[in-house]
Motif scaffolding. Structure first.
Motif, short mmCIF file in Angstrom:
data_model
loop_
_atom_site.label_atom_id
_atom_site.label_comp_id
_atom_site.label_asym_id
_atom_site.label_seq_id
_atom_site.Cartn_x
_atom_site.Cartn_y
_atom_site.Cartn_z
N PRO A 1 35.75 38.03 87.55
CA PRO A 1 35.41 36.17 86.75
C PRO A 1 35.71 37.16 85.06
N ASN A 2 35.85 36.36 84.24
CA ASN A 2 36.38 36.67 82.80
C ASN A 2 36.69 37.75 82.63
N CYS B 1 40.54 33.26 78.97
CA CYS B 1 41.91 32.70 79.64
C CYS B 1 41.74 31.59 79.95
N GLY C 1 42.84 29.30 85.00
CA GLY C 1 41.94 31.16 85.92
C GLY C 1 42.82 32.73 85.01
N SER D 1 40.20 36.27 87.74
CA SER D 1 41.35 36.02 86.91
C SER D 1 41.97 37.00 87.21
N LEU E 1 41.31 31.56 91.89
CA LEU E 1 41.26 30.97 90.37
C LEU E 1 40.97 29.92 90.59
N GLY F 1 37.06 29.78 90.18
CA GLY F 1 36.83 31.01 88.65
C GLY F 1 36.30 32.10 89.58
#
Length: 346
Positions: free
Chosen positions: A171-172, A177, A181, A261, A255, A258
């Motif tokens: 994630p991130n 994004c 995602g 990504s 995705l 979350g």
């Protein structure tokens, strides 16, 4: 060569005599002899050795007898299948699906089959593409889904879609994004040190495809771990142990939550064909045809709704893999030109 010739040939082989076979078939002996000669001329080989006591199968004749029996049996089964008032009674269809595709389509396929053909027992087997190809060859599957057509020239293939592989991270992992995602910016895999990869071993179809694509682009990938488990790979990526290359079908749920990504790859672009495959020697039933149609319609519906980021192809008849290789290669070139970043970020 027709069904009547095959049946006459089999009766002659059982009787050991053209005269005796003519009596059983109620055919004039000269006419049956001429039919046999025409069959041998067409095959370019003697099927019987003539003796004073009758005829004996040659080695070629023994081989042809097995083929003739199988052909007649398939013709009779085909007639029974078409004439049956309810062809789905006590039917069973076995379909092999790669893990990423099974994740996407397995549950809706079972649900649709239960509603449309409740008397058909649909068996889904999730496995690597190599195993699916092997089981198709052995006749253990009615239908299989394959990525690409490597080592599949003996199968009947029909390409139904083209999908793209994305760089998948925790994630991130990527800046900016969207709500789906996906990163706004594409990535360049030539910066290999930035993306330590977790991928399957070389026996996996995905790894073979990635290696071939990287090699053709003169790209050296930064492979850190090799694991033949989609679940473990995604868990390690989510935990920040590296990145991987996967299609949207394999990561759509993560995705949405979350948990992962993804970013589109521009150097090189990884796109592969999705093929339905059959063994040409495998008997085709109405149930297997219906199951294949249901699978295709669900896949196309997922594409249409944006739940699967892939490009749908117009349906065509199953044909030999050599023809499909040329057609799929042309299609991939067209899709490479048409596939847009907006589609990848829907």
């Amino acid at each position: 060569m027709d069904e009547r010739q095959l049946k006459c040939f089999l009766v002659i082989s059982e009787s050991g005599s053209v005269t005796g076979a003519a009596e059983r078939l109620d055919i004039a002996q000269p006419s049956l002899s001429q039919m046999l000669l025409r069959l041998e001329e067409e095959l370019g080989s003697k099927l019987f050795q003539r003796t004073s006591r009758g005829v004996v199968l040659t080695e070629a004749g023994q081989v042809f007898r097995e083929h003739a029996r199988n052909i007649i049996s398939d013709i009779e089964r085909a007639r029974d299948e078409i004439k049956a008032e309810d062809s789905y009674v006590r039917s069973e269809v076995t379909i092999g699906l790669p893990s990423s595709f099974a994740t996407l389509i397995g549950a809706p396929l079972i649900a649709a089959a239960a509603q449309e053909t409740p008397r058909v027992q649909l068996r889904l087997i999730e496995a690597m593409s190599g195993h699916i190809r092997e089981w198709l060859t052995k006749g253990d599957l009615d239908v299989g889904v394959l990525y690409g057509i490597q080592d599949s020239r003996h199968l009947l293939l029909e390409q139904i879609a083209v999908e793209e592989l994305f760089l998948v991270g925790p994630p991130n992992a990527f800046k900016h994004c969207d709500r789906h995602g996906f990163a706004d910016d594409a990535v360049d895999l030539s910066a290999v040190d930035s993306f330590p990869l977790i991928v399957p071993t070389g026996q996996h179809g995905l790894r073979r495809f990635v290696d071939e694509r990287a090699r053709s682009s003169q790209l050296k990938l930064n492979i850190q771990h090799e694991i033949n488990s989609l679940t473990v790979i995604k868990h390690l990526v989510q935990s920040g142990h590296g990145y991987t290359l996967l299609a949207h079908a394999a990561i759509s749920e993560e995705l949405k939550r979350g948990d992962l990504s993804a970013a589109r790859i521009v150097k090189p672009v990884f796109r592969r064909g999705i093929f339905l495959a059959r063994n040409p020697s495998q008997f085709v039933t109405r149930a297997s045809v219906k199951a294949t149609e249901t699978l295709t319609n669900i896949a196309w519906d997922l594409i249409g709704r944006g739940d699967w980021l892939a490009t749908r192809l117009k349906r065509s008849r199953m044909s030999g893999p050599d023809d499909n290789f040329m057609r799929s290669s042309t299609t991939l070139v067209q899709v490479n030109k048409e596939f847009s970043l907006e589609q990848a970020a829907r």
